[in-house]
Design a protein around this motif. Structure first.
Motif, PDB file in Angstrom:
ATOM      1  N   GLU A 115      40.940  43.158  46.765  1.00  0.00           N
ATOM      2  CA  GLU A 115      39.672  43.663  46.245  1.00  0.00           C
ATOM      3  C   GLU A 115      39.121  42.829  45.099  1.00  0.00           C
ATOM      4  O   GLU A 115      37.968  42.995  44.693  1.00  0.00           O
ATOM      5  N   VAL A 116      39.933  41.921  44.562  1.00  0.00           N
ATOM      6  CA  VAL A 116      39.496  41.072  43.455  1.00  0.00           C
ATOM      7  C   VAL A 116      38.553  39.994  43.971  1.00  0.00           C
ATOM      8  O   VAL A 116      38.836  39.348  44.988  1.00  0.00           O
ATOM      9  N   ASP A 117      37.423  39.806  43.293  1.00  0.00           N
ATOM     10  CA  ASP A 117      36.500  38.736  43.665  1.00  0.00           C
ATOM     11  C   ASP A 117      37.190  37.394  43.432  1.00  0.00           C
ATOM     12  O   ASP A 117      37.600  37.082  42.302  1.00  0.00           O
ATOM     13  N   ILE A 118      37.346  36.603  44.474  1.00  0.00           N
ATOM     14  CA  ILE A 118      38.145  35.387  44.383  1.00  0.00           C
ATOM     15  C   ILE A 118      37.516  34.371  43.446  1.00  0.00           C
ATOM     16  O   ILE A 118      38.207  33.647  42.714  1.00  0.00           O
ATOM     17  N   ARG A 119      36.176  34.320  43.403  1.00  0.00           N
ATOM     18  CA  ARG A 119      35.533  33.366  42.494  1.00  0.00           C
ATOM     19  C   ARG A 119      35.795  33.746  41.039  1.00  0.00           C
ATOM     20  O   ARG A 119      36.049  32.892  40.200  1.00  0.00           O
ATOM     21  N   SER A 120      35.753  35.036  40.762  1.00  0.00           N
ATOM     22  CA  SER A 120      36.046  35.493  39.404  1.00  0.00           C
ATOM     23  C   SER A 120      37.506  35.236  39.039  1.00  0.00           C
ATOM     24  O   SER A 120      37.820  34.875  37.900  1.00  0.00           O
ATOM     25  N   ALA A 121      38.399  35.430  40.013  1.00  0.00           N
ATOM     26  CA  ALA A 121      39.816  35.200  39.764  1.00  0.00           C
ATOM     27  C   ALA A 121      40.090  33.727  39.459  1.00  0.00           C
ATOM     28  O   ALA A 121      40.843  33.399  38.545  1.00  0.00           O
ATOM     29  N   LEU A 122      39.464  32.835  40.223  1.00  0.00           N
ATOM     30  CA  LEU A 122      39.627  31.406  39.976  1.00  0.00           C
ATOM     31  C   LEU A 122      39.068  31.019  38.619  1.00  0.00           C
ATOM     32  O   LEU A 122      39.664  30.249  37.873  1.00  0.00           O
ATOM     33  N   ALA A 123      37.901  31.570  38.280  1.00  0.00           N
ATOM     34  CA  ALA A 123      37.286  31.268  36.991  1.00  0.00           C
ATOM     35  C   ALA A 123      38.149  31.770  35.844  1.00  0.00           C
ATOM     36  O   ALA A 123      38.316  31.089  34.827  1.00  0.00           O
ATOM     37  N   ALA A 124      38.723  32.956  36.002  1.00  0.00           N
ATOM     38  CA  ALA A 124      39.576  33.515  34.956  1.00  0.00           C
ATOM     39  C   ALA A 124      40.815  32.660  34.747  1.00  0.00           C
ATOM     40  O   ALA A 124      41.263  32.445  33.608  1.00  0.00           O
TER      41      ALA A 124
END
Length: 407
Positions: A384-393
């Motif tokens: 459910e985690v947005d992958i783009r946000s996860a990569l950015a984080a």
């Protein structure tokens, strides 16, 4: 939020101050506090705080310990390894001329270039080139990102070059750069001193023994001291570097408590049982690898440290199609566990993260195993985690997280 009640740690300091609980399997990261100290180091640090002391006398004592630790002629302590780089560059520019030291960084003079291989221009939380620029120096880039040739370094080391900087780090390109002995040979043939950034290295004697003129280490990473940088090397260059405390080094100074604690940490390093600590770390890696081996889409592999430190990490490869989520998504959920498990995600976009056991506290190896199995066995939350946000984080943590908190 995932709960784990079997591990009974002392979280009283975190809870009393409203800080997040953290289990660190990322390594000796500045953004996580560097490392944890022993009671011996903590006691030495605290004992200096309610007392006056002559800082230069303490630095002279530190120099004696640094000489024993590294084989150097002399040394001193400063605010951080990054500060040590800037001050060493400044010392190479000014020598023992106090007027020139006071003129930095605005007026560095005609001999102010620092030669650095392109593949060594890394970002470690800030950039190497900025550490050089803070001294009023110019970064002279040598070669290309994947290949540097002897004649390119020779050409860079002209009369305007004050120093040559060699970076030893997992952040730098690990192929195509000139090997250290070649780098030193060429620089010394041109009469240019070699400064080595070895902030996170176990090898505290090898670089000086192989010809480095100044080597900089972190006092608060593997050594487990308070926040500090260790400058070690030739006495004349150490003196010129220490001279910078009348100028740009004033903002990089270190206090009595950190000097006392770092001295204790250096002495402890020379006495500790390195083999026993390595065995405990290996046991943790074996435990984690065994627990994850049969999970679908998860491939745990033990890998050596890229800079030849005598340690290994567990590299967790994630096949998103089989595991149900990507490495970045799983890393995000691990960081939301209770307590948060902070993994090493420098190359998370390549579908893996690593686990570093060097900062484990008692009982945490089992806790890490249990959290990993819980999270990696059930991809529902991670998916459910947005992958783009996860990569950015994963790529923009540290200071960016602070700015987010201030928003």
């Amino acid at each position: 939020m995932r709960k784990n009640s079997e591990y009974t740690a002392d979280w009283s300091w975190h809870d009393a101050n409203g800080y997040d609980r953290i289990v660190n399997v990322s390594g000796t990261m500045t953004a996580l506090g560097g490392s944890i100290t022993t009671e011996r180091v903590a006691t030495a640090t605290a004992a200096a705080m309610p007392r006056f002391a002559r800082i230069h006398e303490m630095q002279a004592r530190a120099s004696e310990v640094i000489a024993r630790l590294t084989g150097s002629e002399a040394g001193f302590l400063t605010a951080s390894a990054s500060a040590g780089i800037t001050l060493a560059v400044a010392g190479a520019i000014t020598g023992m001329d106090p007027a020139r030291a006071e003129a930095l960084p605005a007026h560095s003079g005609p001999r102010n270039a620092v030669a650095v291989q392109m593949g060594h221009l890394c970002e470690y939380g800030a950039s190497i080139s900025q550490a050089i620029a803070l001294a009023g120096a110019e970064t002279r880039i040598v070669g290309q990102a994947t290949l540097v040739k002897d004649y390119q370094l020779e050409a860079a080391l002209d009369d305007s070059c004050a120093a040559a900087l060699y970076v030893v780090s997992h952040h730098v390109v690990d192929y195509g750069m000139l090997p250290f002995d070649t780098f030193v040979r060429i620089a010394h043939a041109k009469g240019v001193p070699v400064i080595v950034d070895a902030a996170s290295e176990y090898d505290l004697k090898g670089f000086l023994a192989k010809g480095a003129d100044i080597v900089i280490y972190s006092g608060h990473k593997f050594l487990g001291g308070p926040t500090s940088g260790i400058v070690a090397g030739r006495k004349d260059l150490v003196r010129a570097t220490y001279l910078q405390n009348i100028g740009i080094g004033r903002g990089m100074k270190i206090g009595k408590e950190s000097i006392a604690g770092t001295i204790a940490a250096m002495e402890q390093w020379m006495e500790r049982d390195h083999d026993a600590i390595r065995a405990a770390e290996t046991h943790a890696l074996e435990m984690w690898q065994a627990a994850l081996t049969d999970l679908p889409g998860i491939t745990p592999i033990r890998v050596p440290d890229p800079t030849d430190n005598p340690l290994e990490r567990l590299q967790i490869w994630i096949d998103p199609a089989k595991a149900g989520a990507s490495a970045a998504q799983f890393a995000e959920i691990l960081g939301r566990s209770d307590p948060p498990l902070i993994v090493r995600g420098h190359k998370i976009e390549k579908d893996y993260f690593q686990l570093d056991p060097c900062n484990l506290m008692e009982g945490q190896a089992e806790l890490v195993r249990d959290i990993l199995v819980q999270v990696l066995s059930d991809a529902s939350a991670a998916a459910e985690v947005d992958i783009r946000s996860a990569l950015a984080a994963a790529r923009n943590g540290g200071t960016q997280a602070y700015l987010n908190w201030l928003a």
